[in-house]
Design a protein around this motif. Sequence first.
Motif, mmCIF file in Angstrom:
data_model
loop_
_atom_site.group_PDB
_atom_site.id
_atom_site.type_symbol
_atom_site.label_atom_id
_atom_site.label_comp_id
_atom_site.label_asym_id
_atom_site.label_seq_id
_atom_site.Cartn_x
_atom_site.Cartn_y
_atom_site.Cartn_z
ATOM 1 N N LEU A 292 36.515 34.733 39.458
ATOM 2 C CA LEU A 292 36.534 36.178 39.720
ATOM 3 C C LEU A 292 35.836 36.497 41.038
ATOM 4 O O LEU A 292 36.321 37.315 41.825
ATOM 5 C CB LEU A 292 35.891 36.948 38.562
ATOM 6 C CG LEU A 292 36.642 36.887 37.231
ATOM 7 C CD1 LEU A 292 35.827 37.557 36.134
ATOM 8 C CD2 LEU A 292 38.019 37.507 37.345
ATOM 9 N N ILE A 293 34.723 35.841 41.304
ATOM 10 C CA ILE A 293 34.015 36.058 42.572
ATOM 11 C C ILE A 293 34.870 35.569 43.730
ATOM 12 O O ILE A 293 34.984 36.231 44.761
ATOM 13 C CB ILE A 293 32.627 35.380 42.544
ATOM 14 C CG1 ILE A 293 31.704 36.143 41.584
ATOM 15 C CG2 ILE A 293 32.021 35.315 43.942
ATOM 16 C CD1 ILE A 293 30.387 35.454 41.294
ATOM 17 N N ASP A 294 35.510 34.424 43.558
ATOM 18 C CA ASP A 294 36.343 33.874 44.625
ATOM 19 C C ASP A 294 37.561 34.742 44.923
ATOM 20 O O ASP A 294 38.066 34.734 46.046
ATOM 21 C CB ASP A 294 36.792 32.452 44.298
ATOM 22 C CG ASP A 294 35.676 31.431 44.479
ATOM 23 O OD1 ASP A 294 34.629 31.780 45.060
ATOM 24 O OD2 ASP A 294 35.855 30.284 44.032
ATOM 25 N N VAL B 126 39.577 46.948 39.898
ATOM 26 C CA VAL B 126 39.992 47.095 41.303
ATOM 27 C C VAL B 126 40.956 48.262 41.443
ATOM 28 O O VAL B 126 40.814 49.094 42.340
ATOM 29 C CB VAL B 126 40.632 45.791 41.826
ATOM 30 C CG1 VAL B 126 41.307 46.016 43.163
ATOM 31 C CG2 VAL B 126 39.584 44.701 41.924
ATOM 32 N N ARG B 127 41.937 48.336 40.546
ATOM 33 C CA ARG B 127 42.909 49.434 40.614
ATOM 34 C C ARG B 127 42.216 50.791 40.478
ATOM 35 O O ARG B 127 42.573 51.737 41.171
ATOM 36 C CB ARG B 127 43.957 49.274 39.522
ATOM 37 C CG ARG B 127 44.948 48.185 39.803
ATOM 38 C CD ARG B 127 46.039 48.123 38.728
ATOM 39 N NE ARG B 127 46.671 46.845 38.772
ATOM 40 C CZ ARG B 127 46.484 45.864 37.884
ATOM 41 N NH1 ARG B 127 45.696 46.054 36.847
ATOM 42 N NH2 ARG B 127 47.087 44.722 38.017
ATOM 43 N N ALA B 128 41.236 50.855 39.610
ATOM 44 C CA ALA B 128 40.529 52.119 39.390
ATOM 45 C C ALA B 128 39.753 52.534 40.633
ATOM 46 O O ALA B 128 39.713 53.722 40.970
ATOM 47 C CB ALA B 128 39.582 51.994 38.197
ATOM 48 N N ARG B 129 39.168 51.593 41.341
ATOM 49 C CA ARG B 129 38.374 51.968 42.515
ATOM 50 C C ARG B 129 39.232 52.165 43.770
ATOM 51 O O ARG B 129 38.812 52.810 44.704
ATOM 52 C CB ARG B 129 37.258 50.975 42.755
ATOM 53 C CG ARG B 129 37.624 49.785 43.564
ATOM 54 C CD ARG B 129 36.406 49.030 44.080
ATOM 55 N NE ARG B 129 36.907 47.956 44.884
ATOM 56 C CZ ARG B 129 36.681 46.687 44.671
ATOM 57 N NH1 ARG B 129 35.893 46.326 43.704
ATOM 58 N NH2 ARG B 129 37.217 45.773 45.437
ATOM 59 N N ASP C 185 30.739 41.941 34.493
ATOM 60 C CA ASP C 185 31.287 43.045 33.704
ATOM 61 C C ASP C 185 32.670 42.699 33.158
ATOM 62 O O ASP C 185 32.967 42.923 31.989
ATOM 63 C CB ASP C 185 31.362 44.329 34.531
ATOM 64 C CG ASP C 185 29.993 44.922 34.831
ATOM 65 O OD1 ASP C 185 28.999 44.502 34.192
ATOM 66 O OD2 ASP C 185 29.923 45.803 35.715
ATOM 67 N N ALA C 186 33.532 42.161 34.022
ATOM 68 C CA ALA C 186 34.890 41.818 33.600
ATOM 69 C C ALA C 186 34.864 40.740 32.521
ATOM 70 O O ALA C 186 35.599 40.818 31.531
ATOM 71 C CB ALA C 186 35.716 41.355 34.799
ATOM 72 N N LEU C 187 34.006 39.757 32.696
ATOM 73 C CA LEU C 187 33.903 38.682 31.713
ATOM 74 C C LEU C 187 33.388 39.218 30.382
ATOM 75 O O LEU C 187 33.932 38.907 29.319
ATOM 76 C CB LEU C 187 32.988 37.577 32.236
ATOM 77 C CG LEU C 187 32.820 36.352 31.357
ATOM 78 C CD1 LEU C 187 34.158 35.691 31.052
ATOM 79 C CD2 LEU C 187 31.887 35.357 32.025
ATOM 80 N N GLN C 188 32.373 40.053 30.442
ATOM 81 C CA GLN C 188 31.825 40.623 29.205
ATOM 82 C C GLN C 188 32.859 41.485 28.492
ATOM 83 O O GLN C 188 33.032 41.394 27.280
ATOM 84 C CB GLN C 188 30.588 41.452 29.509
ATOM 85 C CG GLN C 188 29.956 42.046 28.267
ATOM 86 C CD GLN C 188 28.678 42.817 28.561
ATOM 87 O OE1 GLN C 188 28.153 42.771 29.657
ATOM 88 N NE2 GLN C 188 28.193 43.534 27.570
ATOM 89 N N GLU C 189 33.568 42.314 29.251
ATOM 90 C CA GLU C 189 34.600 43.152 28.643
ATOM 91 C C GLU C 189 35.712 42.304 28.041
ATOM 92 O O GLU C 189 36.254 42.641 26.982
ATOM 93 C CB GLU C 189 35.157 44.130 29.666
ATOM 94 C CG GLU C 189 34.203 45.251 30.023
ATOM 95 C CD GLU C 189 34.784 46.215 31.037
ATOM 96 O OE1 GLU C 189 36.034 46.335 31.115
ATOM 97 O OE2 GLU C 189 34.000 46.856 31.747
ATOM 98 N N ASN D 154 42.449 40.128 34.197
ATOM 99 C CA ASN D 154 43.082 41.426 34.007
ATOM 100 C C ASN D 154 42.049 42.551 33.971
ATOM 101 O O ASN D 154 42.294 43.643 34.506
ATOM 102 C CB ASN D 154 43.936 41.437 32.746
ATOM 103 C CG ASN D 154 45.189 40.597 32.903
ATOM 104 O OD1 ASN D 154 45.579 40.246 34.014
ATOM 105 N ND2 ASN D 154 45.817 40.248 31.800
ATOM 106 N N LYS D 155 40.900 42.305 33.367
ATOM 107 C CA LYS D 155 39.825 43.305 33.349
ATOM 108 C C LYS D 155 39.355 43.586 34.780
ATOM 109 O O LYS D 155 39.154 44.729 35.168
ATOM 110 C CB LYS D 155 38.640 42.853 32.487
ATOM 111 C CG LYS D 155 38.935 42.770 31.024
ATOM 112 C CD LYS D 155 39.144 44.133 30.405
ATOM 113 C CE LYS D 155 39.359 44.010 28.906
ATOM 114 N NZ LYS D 155 39.647 45.279 28.263
#
Length: 170
Positions: free
Chosen positions: A29-31, A76-79, A41-45, A70-71
């Motif tokens: 995700l960072i990469d 990203v889409r939201a921001r 956050d994405a992983l936790q969700e 996907n989370k």
Amino acid sequence: MTQTYRDDPYYQQFKGGFVQWAPGVRRVLIDIGATPDEANDALQEAVESILSSRPDMREPRFYLMRAARNKYLSMVRARRHTDDIDEETGLDTATPSSAWPESRALASEFRGRVVTALQVLPPAHREAFVLRADERFSYAEIAQITGRQESTVRQHYKRAVEALRMLLRE
């Protein structure tokens, strides 16, 4: 109210895998552009979503990777509606992940150059490259994670490698 899963047999069945795969999922995700906080956050969700929906997972590692991806993409889409997009070029202008101390500490000078160059690639090419070169997933596994055809994944990876060769020569 926070739900506890400690005594849940479903949780116990997948706990070891989640614990084992979480660092790799976070790194991917960072990469692909997440900040460390966004990746967490994405992983936790994703984990919470999996535990609450209890899907029948044939390949839990891929399922976790895809759910976290996907989370993150939803975040990203939201921001994107408000910031970090250069209207002229359409490129994400947020600070590349190599600028965060955590990533910088883990990366060699070359890796830092690669991460910076990755930010220029289209997201699908960047994702295929990271999953293949960094995480060592097969093309079939990447297709399963991303929901794309294997031939599309191969093409995205090939284009990413070609673009990186050009960018890293400069």
